[in-house]
Enzyme design. Structure first.
Site, PDB file in Angstrom:
ATOM      1  CG  HIS A  77      -1.693  -1.132   1.194  1.00  0.00           C
ATOM      2  ND1 HIS A  77      -2.709  -1.405   2.206  1.00  0.00           N
ATOM      3  CD2 HIS A  77      -2.075  -1.970   0.434  1.00  0.00           C
ATOM      4  CE1 HIS A  77      -3.508  -2.539   1.986  1.00  0.00           C
ATOM      5  NE2 HIS A  77      -2.900  -3.029   0.809  1.00  0.00           N
ATOM      6  CG  ASP A 262      -3.150  -5.071  -2.837  1.00  0.00           C
ATOM      7  OD1 ASP A 262      -2.692  -4.039  -2.304  1.00  0.00           O
ATOM      8  OD2 ASP A 262      -3.725  -6.101  -2.860  1.00  0.00           O
ATOM      9  CG  HIS A 285       0.379  -9.130  -2.616  1.00  0.00           C
ATOM     10  ND1 HIS A 285       0.561  -7.990  -3.149  1.00  0.00           N
ATOM     11  CD2 HIS A 285      -0.566  -9.310  -1.677  1.00  0.00           C
ATOM     12  CE1 HIS A 285      -0.413  -7.276  -2.297  1.00  0.00           C
ATOM     13  NE2 HIS A 285      -1.167  -8.187  -1.529  1.00  0.00           N
TER      14      HIS A 285
END
Length: 306
Positions: A77, A262, A285
């Site tokens: 973030h 993200d 991720h």
């Protein structure tokens, strides 16, 4: 466009999402060509970790960088805010192992950057310019990028549930990032919470820093368990439109926008701002950082010549 840095120091404190530990992070100006550098000031000697895909050590429910035995986790973030606000150079001083979750979005980092301002440096900005179409699949995630004169992202997600099915989000340039992307919060499904807690994660999670989705009615045992975990009365545990309690989405497609948030943070791990139009399907991720590493490898010659 010249390179930029911060026009002063900005500090924020809060709990880490997974560790639950209190930590203070200070964003500091840095000279041209420094890039983004995380500095663990709580270690002796202190450890510097460059924000590069080659330094990714883990992607378990967040992006973690590693240098030797030192780590800094849940950076996405903050990295997204730096990318979205077009900050090229900064030293991120932290007195703990995890960046605080704050409200689960990037907006407080954006506001901290806006408060101190952005300083242009006397050095040209170096972009990673996408020169040919490229596609990569990692598990169920697929990433495509095409040459362009700016940065754009088209994000597609689909969790195949009644409360969170197919959603799309789009960003063209960064002019609207602070209003349309940065405020979008992280999210989790109710059935994931017990598993994450068992794994020692989300110790700093709350109903204030995440949207919790559920497509099933809440029985009394579930209500009591949630009430104990979140420190509230069982009667206060309710579901409205598939979202636990009163934390309603601020956009109809807030989860897709957060996944895009993200990605904007993770892709900056190539080590330079990018020019290219990205289409990302079912990002996460792990896949994001592999894609960033592959792009960095593909364009290593142009990056090393800068």
């Amino acid at each position: 466009m010249n390179q930029t840095t911060l026009n002063g120091k900005a500090s924020l404190s809060g709990q880490g999402l997974h560790t639950g530990k209190q930590v203070t992070v200070t964003l500091c100006p840095a000279p041209a060509n420094s890039g983004i550098l995380f500095r663990r000031t709580d270690l002796s000697p202190q450890v510097d970790i460059p924000a590069l895909a080659s330094k990714v050590g883990s992607t378990a429910r967040g992006t973690t960088l590693k240098e030797g035995k030192a780590t800094i986790s849940t950076i996405e973030h903050l990295m997204s805010a730096l990318h979205g606000m077009e900050v090229d150079n900064a030293i991120i001083e932290t007195n703990g192992e995890e960046i605080p979750i704050l409200n689960g979005s990037a907006i407080q980092w954006v506001e901290a950057i806006q408060k101190v301002g952005i300083l242009q440096l006397d050095a040209p900005r170096h972009y990673l310019n996408i020169t040919q179409p490229y596609t990569l699949s990692v598990g169920s995630s697929t990433f495509s990028v095409e040459p362009a004169n700016d940065f754009a992202v088209h994000c597609i997600i689909d969790f195949h549930t009644t409360v969170l099915g197919r959603q799309e989000a789009y960003l063209q340039g960064f002019n609207t990032y602070s209003e349309e992307v940065a405020p979008c919060r992280t999210f989790v499904f109710l059935h994931e919470i017990s598993t994450l807690l068992t794994l020692g994660l989300i110790k700093g999670g709350s109903l204030e820093n995440a949207l919790v989705f559920t497509d099933k009615p809440l029985g009394p045992l579930v209500k009591r368990s949630l009430a104990k975990h979140y420190g509230i009365n069982p009667d206060e545990v309710t579901v409205h439109n598939g979202v636990l309690n009163t934390q309603q989405p601020i956009f109809d497609n807030e989860p897709a926008r957060h996944k895009m948030l993200d990605f904007i943070g993770d892709i900056l791990l190539v080590g330079a701002p990018l020019r290219g139009h990205f289409t990302i399907q079912y990002p996460g991720h792990h896949a994001n950082t592999i894609f960033a590493q592959n792009l960095r490898e593909l364009y290593k010659n142009s990056l090393s010549s800068q």
